[in-house]
Design an enzyme around this catalytic site. Structure first.
Site, mmCIF file in Angstrom:
data_model
loop_
_atom_site.group_PDB
_atom_site.id
_atom_site.type_symbol
_atom_site.label_atom_id
_atom_site.label_comp_id
_atom_site.label_asym_id
_atom_site.label_seq_id
_atom_site.Cartn_x
_atom_site.Cartn_y
_atom_site.Cartn_z
ATOM 1 N N HIS A 106 -17.834 -6.404 -9.471
ATOM 2 C CA HIS A 106 -17.339 -4.871 -9.974
ATOM 3 C C HIS A 106 -18.517 -4.177 -10.518
ATOM 4 C CE1 HIS A 106 -14.174 -2.679 -10.612
ATOM 5 N NE2 HIS A 106 -13.471 -3.344 -11.506
ATOM 6 N N ASP A 149 -16.069 -0.986 -6.726
ATOM 7 C CA ASP A 149 -15.028 -0.292 -7.516
ATOM 8 C C ASP A 149 -13.464 -0.972 -6.878
ATOM 9 O OD1 ASP A 149 -16.325 1.008 -9.133
ATOM 10 O OD2 ASP A 149 -16.242 3.065 -7.932
#
Length: 429
Positions: A400, A404
């Site tokens: 992450h 995204d």
């Protein structure tokens, strides 16, 4: 002529190996290119072959010893015949001009001539062989190897012996602060003895298994790992395989599997969502405009991930043939270092073992990994009807820090579209 047998260059970033097996004993004859010793690295198993015909005169390191690139493994004698194995010769007593009643006076150690290249410290120890890895650990710890009992073959010191000695000394009273002691204890490996049980078997962890453990833990510790799921209908791909299966195998001498569809579908999705094919390097993001797809292969020794280089340019038959070849050679430990490095994205198929769903762990430094699973018939809604369809859960684990949620979900949806309508793969739409 004597020829030294040394640890060869093992590949990029690989500096150490373990001597896993000697095929010859000291004195045995050898032929040119005949395997003499097997080395195990954190990626592959490597055989060291005889550079000449002759005989193995001596063995410098035992099985289970860690050795560095360039370290001496043994000595060969070129020519025919069986060599006489070397034996440790006692240091001859020096001639003495002392009177008879003083001839038994001990000679100070510093007056003896001893080869110190395998020893540590300025003082002359008793004859003691240290492997490069053990010698490095002794030098860093400042311990005297002559005061430590070895548990290796022939009483030799092992890395575990040194670590246990370091542990025992660290447990002695210290003037360090409690905070310093807490930090040090967290860095030291747990070496406390456990009770043995005759029903248990202790097996030394292979270098491959240790590296797998370290890299998986590294992924958990460094990446902001998250997983997203989707499910796909395999009906169209299964129908296509059934229709062309025999013709494909006759023409290409390879079976048409599911993996080639997923590899090509992932290449299409990776071009559209480049962060999935990227990596975090210090404070930079590296985007890769090439697609080297790693295909996880399970072996008796552990999981390995050979790489399909430039997979987006490969035909279905090339992908299937290469994967089949990887599987055969992975089980025999015959994959090369080049075939195991340079991946940008990984696919793992737990479905071949019956897994219905899972959360795959990143193959660092890659930013994502796709997990395939078991194909299972389930009731699903198609239009306004409930029908039975062959379904598979897909899982995408991603970092992450660079990927995204929108990108991860969109990537998985694109793969789903390509698999459920395989003509998209052919037309790249």
């Amino acid at each position: 002529m004597a020829i030294e047998l040394k640890v060869p260059t093992l590949g990029e970033s690989v500096t150490e190996a373990t001597v896993s097996k000697w095929f010859k004993t000291a004195g045995d004859p050898v032929e040119l290119d005949e395997p003499i010793v097997e080395l195990e690295t954190d990626k592959v198993t490597v055989e060291v072959n005889a550079p000449v015909s002759g005989a193995l005169e001596s063995i410098a390191v035992d099985e289970g010893t860690d050795v560095e690139v360039g370290a001496l493994l043994g000595v060969l004698v070129e020519g025919k015949g069986r060599a006489q194995p070397l034996t440790d010769k006692p240091i001859p007593e020096p001639a003495s001009n002392l009177p008879p009643d003083q001839s038994s006076v001990a000679i100070p150690p510093q007056e003896l001539t001893v080869d110190k290249k395998n020893y540590v410290g300025d003082k002359v120890p008793t004859p003691l062989f240290l492997s490069p890895a053990v010698r490095k650990l002794v030098e860093e710890s400042g311990l005297d190897p002559n005061t430590i009992s070895g548990t290796g073959k022939g009483g030799r010191l092992t890395k575990k012996d040194i670590l246990i000695e370091m542990e025992s000394r660290a447990e002695q009273p210290s003037l360090k602060s409690p905070a310093e002691l807490v930090v040090e204890s967290s860095l030291r490996p747990s070496l406390k003895e456990r009770r043995s049980d005759p029903r248990e078997e202790r097996v030394r962890m292979t270098k491959l298994r240790k590296v797998i453990a370290a890299r998986l833990k590294e992924a958990q510790n460094t990446a902001a790992m998250l997983t997203t799921w989707n499910e796909i209908d395999l009906g169209s791909v299964m129908d296509l395989r059934s229709f062309y299966k025999e013709k494909f195998e006759q023409k290409h001498s390879a079976k048409l599997g599911f993996m080639s569809f997923f590899v090509r579908a992932c290449c299409i999705a990776l071009r559209e969502w480049p962060s999935i094919n990227a990596e975090v390097y210090e404070d930079e993001l590296i985007y890769k405009n090439y697609y080297n797809i790693g295909v996880a292969v399970g072996t008796p020794q552990g999981l390995v991930v050979p790489i399909l280089k430039d997979a987006d340019q490969m035909r279905f038959s090339d992908i299937e043939s290469k994967i089949a070849d990887f599987g055969r050679r992975a089980r025999d430990g015959k994959l090369s270092m080049d075939e195991m490095t340079g991946g940008t994205f990984t696919i793992s198929n737990g479905g071949v073992f019956g897994s219905l769903n899972s959360m795959p762990i990143l193959n660092v430094p890659q930013s994502a990994i796709l997990g395939m699973h078991k194909i299972q018939k389930r009731p699903v809604v198609v239009g306004n009807e409930i029908v039975i369809r062959p379904m598979m859960y897909l899982a995408l684990s991603y970092d992450h820090r660079i990927v995204d949620g929108r990108e991860a979900v969109s990537f998985l949806v694109r793969v789903k579209e390509c698999i459920e309508d395989p003509q998209r793969i052919m037309l790249d739409v």
